[in-house]
Design a protein around this motif. Structure first.
Motif, short mmCIF file in Angstrom:
data_model
loop_
_atom_site.label_atom_id
_atom_site.label_comp_id
_atom_site.label_asym_id
_atom_site.label_seq_id
_atom_site.Cartn_x
_atom_site.Cartn_y
_atom_site.Cartn_z
N ASP A 106 0.82 -1.22 0.00
CA ASP A 106 0.00 0.00 0.00
C ASP A 106 0.85 1.26 0.00
N GLY A 107 2.16 1.10 0.07
CA GLY A 107 3.03 2.27 0.08
C GLY A 107 3.41 2.74 1.46
N TYR A 108 3.07 1.97 2.50
CA TYR A 108 3.42 2.34 3.87
C TYR A 108 4.76 1.70 4.25
N MET A 109 5.49 2.40 5.10
CA MET A 109 6.80 1.91 5.51
C MET A 109 6.65 0.63 6.33
N GLY A 110 7.65 -0.24 6.20
CA GLY A 110 7.58 -1.55 6.84
C GLY A 110 7.95 -1.53 8.31
N SER A 111 7.89 -2.70 8.93
CA SER A 111 8.16 -2.83 10.36
C SER A 111 9.60 -2.48 10.70
N ASP A 112 10.53 -2.68 9.74
CA ASP A 112 11.93 -2.33 9.99
C ASP A 112 12.09 -0.82 10.18
N PHE A 113 11.30 -0.05 9.42
CA PHE A 113 11.35 1.41 9.59
C PHE A 113 10.73 1.81 10.94
N ASN A 114 9.59 1.22 11.27
CA ASN A 114 8.94 1.54 12.54
C ASN A 114 9.87 1.28 13.72
N LYS A 115 10.59 0.18 13.66
CA LYS A 115 11.50 -0.16 14.75
C LYS A 115 12.61 0.87 14.84
N ALA A 116 13.19 1.25 13.71
CA ALA A 116 14.29 2.22 13.70
C ALA A 116 13.82 3.60 14.13
N ALA A 117 12.55 3.94 13.80
CA ALA A 117 12.02 5.27 14.10
C ALA A 117 11.33 5.34 15.46
N GLY A 118 11.28 4.22 16.18
CA GLY A 118 10.65 4.21 17.49
C GLY A 118 9.14 4.36 17.43
N LEU A 119 8.54 3.91 16.34
CA LEU A 119 7.09 3.98 16.17
C LEU A 119 6.43 2.70 16.66
N PRO A 120 5.17 2.75 17.09
CA PRO A 120 4.46 1.52 17.44
C PRO A 120 4.42 0.57 16.24
N LYS A 121 4.32 -0.71 16.50
CA LYS A 121 4.35 -1.70 15.42
C LYS A 121 3.25 -1.50 14.40
#
Length: 413
Positions: free
Chosen positions: A120-135
């Protein structure tokens, strides 16, 4: 040893061509199956659409004519936001239809800024982890593209080409998401939907400072009255408080930013089913007010920009500026009362002192301290020889310091 001769290119190419043809035939069969399946089950899908107005089926299958393409990604509704127990269709079934229907638009194998992107064009879980975002936080690639565009555009006149060679997007998003969480700290961390009543309770402004890595850090959070007080003290004291006005209104999440501002595509952060706003949309609204400008350790400058930065550092060493922060005042690092007296004795604060003497209330205008009338009266008084007395200066400085201490104590993060 292979049964095919290495030098027998004709046999090898023939077999390779046949394998490729078989693969293409298999893929075409899947797409043909998907189209037939959708036609045969149109009535069932219509029932689901009527029962669930925001479901994946409506937005991504039956109503696909309303989708638009942005950059290289297709702009679909957020499927992860529709996993409600009220749906009459399983997640596996939805995913199967999505995969088949948009086989040609599947970008799940793509990456951006060093991280994966889902279909869908959304960043993956690897980005969320690096950016400190919720899963389960969904930030769209187009938002990162806008961060890059916004910053390159702001520095476009400085160099012949791009000012920045690359951006550490995970670090940038992490810094601003942490600031965002500080601003909305009155709500639970796991809150993911915000009503219009919730929006009205959010802060109306903030003050920031810089840490040792030159990142902006939120220091004070203001309600409407406190923001007005910060603006006034900033104006009449020369303190240069780094205040930002925050706009969490529904319009900020539904309408484009002013020209030149940070302007993310809000269509990829739709409302929740109940009409409330998602945490992602709220974060975008925050970034519209508190523009995501990277610190020096979050970017790689172009060679030309590196030369300019080196020149600026030399100029700052030769002509150091003296900036006073609220932190400096609160910790006693700077004797701001003495500074104010010095400014006042040099005539820099005459307008504020004259207004205090005459009982004129401060107005937030671009014309003068108290508007056009006050501006005329003040300049006329100066022309007639008015000068601030020692008593007026002391009274003015004490008033400012009392108000500053009160503001800092009420709004400190």
């Amino acid at each position: 040893m292979s049964i095919f001769s290495i030098n027998d290119n004709s046999n090898y190419n023939s077999i390779l061509s046949q394998a490729k043809a078989n693969k293409e035939s298999k893929e075409n069969s899947k797409i043909s199956f998907a189209n037939t399946f959708l036609k045969q089950n149109a009535s069932k899908l219509n029932e689901i659409q009527n029962a669930n107005s925001q479901t994946l089926i409506r937005s991504e299958v039956l109503n696909s004519t309303n989708t638009t393409n942005t950059s290289n990604n297709t702009n679909f509704s957020i499927s992860s936001k529709t996993n409600s127990p009220n749906y009459d269709i399983s997640s596996e079934f939805k995913n199967s239809i999505y995969t088949l229907k948009y086989k040609q638009a599947d970008i799940s194998n793509n990456t951006a800024y060093g991280y994966s992107i889902d279909k869908d064009g959304y960043m993956g879980s690897d980005f969320n982890k690096a950016a400190g975002l919720p899963k389960d936080f969904k930030i769209h690639k187009s938002t990162l593209d806008e961060i890059e565009r916004f910053n390159q555009h702001n520095m476009a006149d400085e160099t012949s080409g791009n000012y920045y060679n690359s951006f550490d997007m995970a670090s940038i998003v992490k810094s601003y998401y942490n600031s965002f969480n500080q601003v909305i700290r009155a709500f639970p961390n796991d809150k993911t939907s915000f009503s219009e009543a919730d929006l009205e309770q959010l802060p109306k402004g903030l003050n920031y400072d810089y840490n040792e890595d030159n990142e902006q850090i939120v220091k004070n959070i203001f309600n409407a009255e406190q923001l007005k007080e910060a603006q006034e003290l900033d104006c009449i004291s020369g303190l240069e408080i780094n205040w930002i006005k925050l706009d969490f209104s529904p319009q900020s999440m539904e309408e484009p930013s002013l020209e030149g501002g940070f302007n993310p595509d809000m269509s990829v952060y739709p409302k929740n089913e109940d009409g409330s706003y998602s945490k992602e949309a709220l974060f975008m609204s925050f970034l519209k007010s508190y523009s995501p400008i990277p610190s020096s350790n979050q970017v790689v400058l172009s060679p030309e920009a590196k030369v300019l930065e080196a020149q600026r550092k030399q100029e700052m060493k030769a002509n150091p500026s003296f900036d006073v922060s609220l932190d400096d005042i609160m910790t006693g690092k700077v004797d701001f009362a003495s500074l104010l007296k010095g400014y006042a004795q040099d005539g820099w604060l005459d307008a504020g002192i004259y207004a205090m003497d005459k009982g004129v209330k401060w107005q937030n205008t671009s014309i003068g301290y108290g508007g056009a009338w006050f501006d005329n009266q003040f300049h006329q008084a100066k022309a007639n020889g008015w000068k601030a007395s020692s008593e007026s200066i002391n009274s003015f400085v004490n008033n400012i310091m009392d108000r500053l201490n009160n503001l800092i104590g009420q709004t400190r993060v």
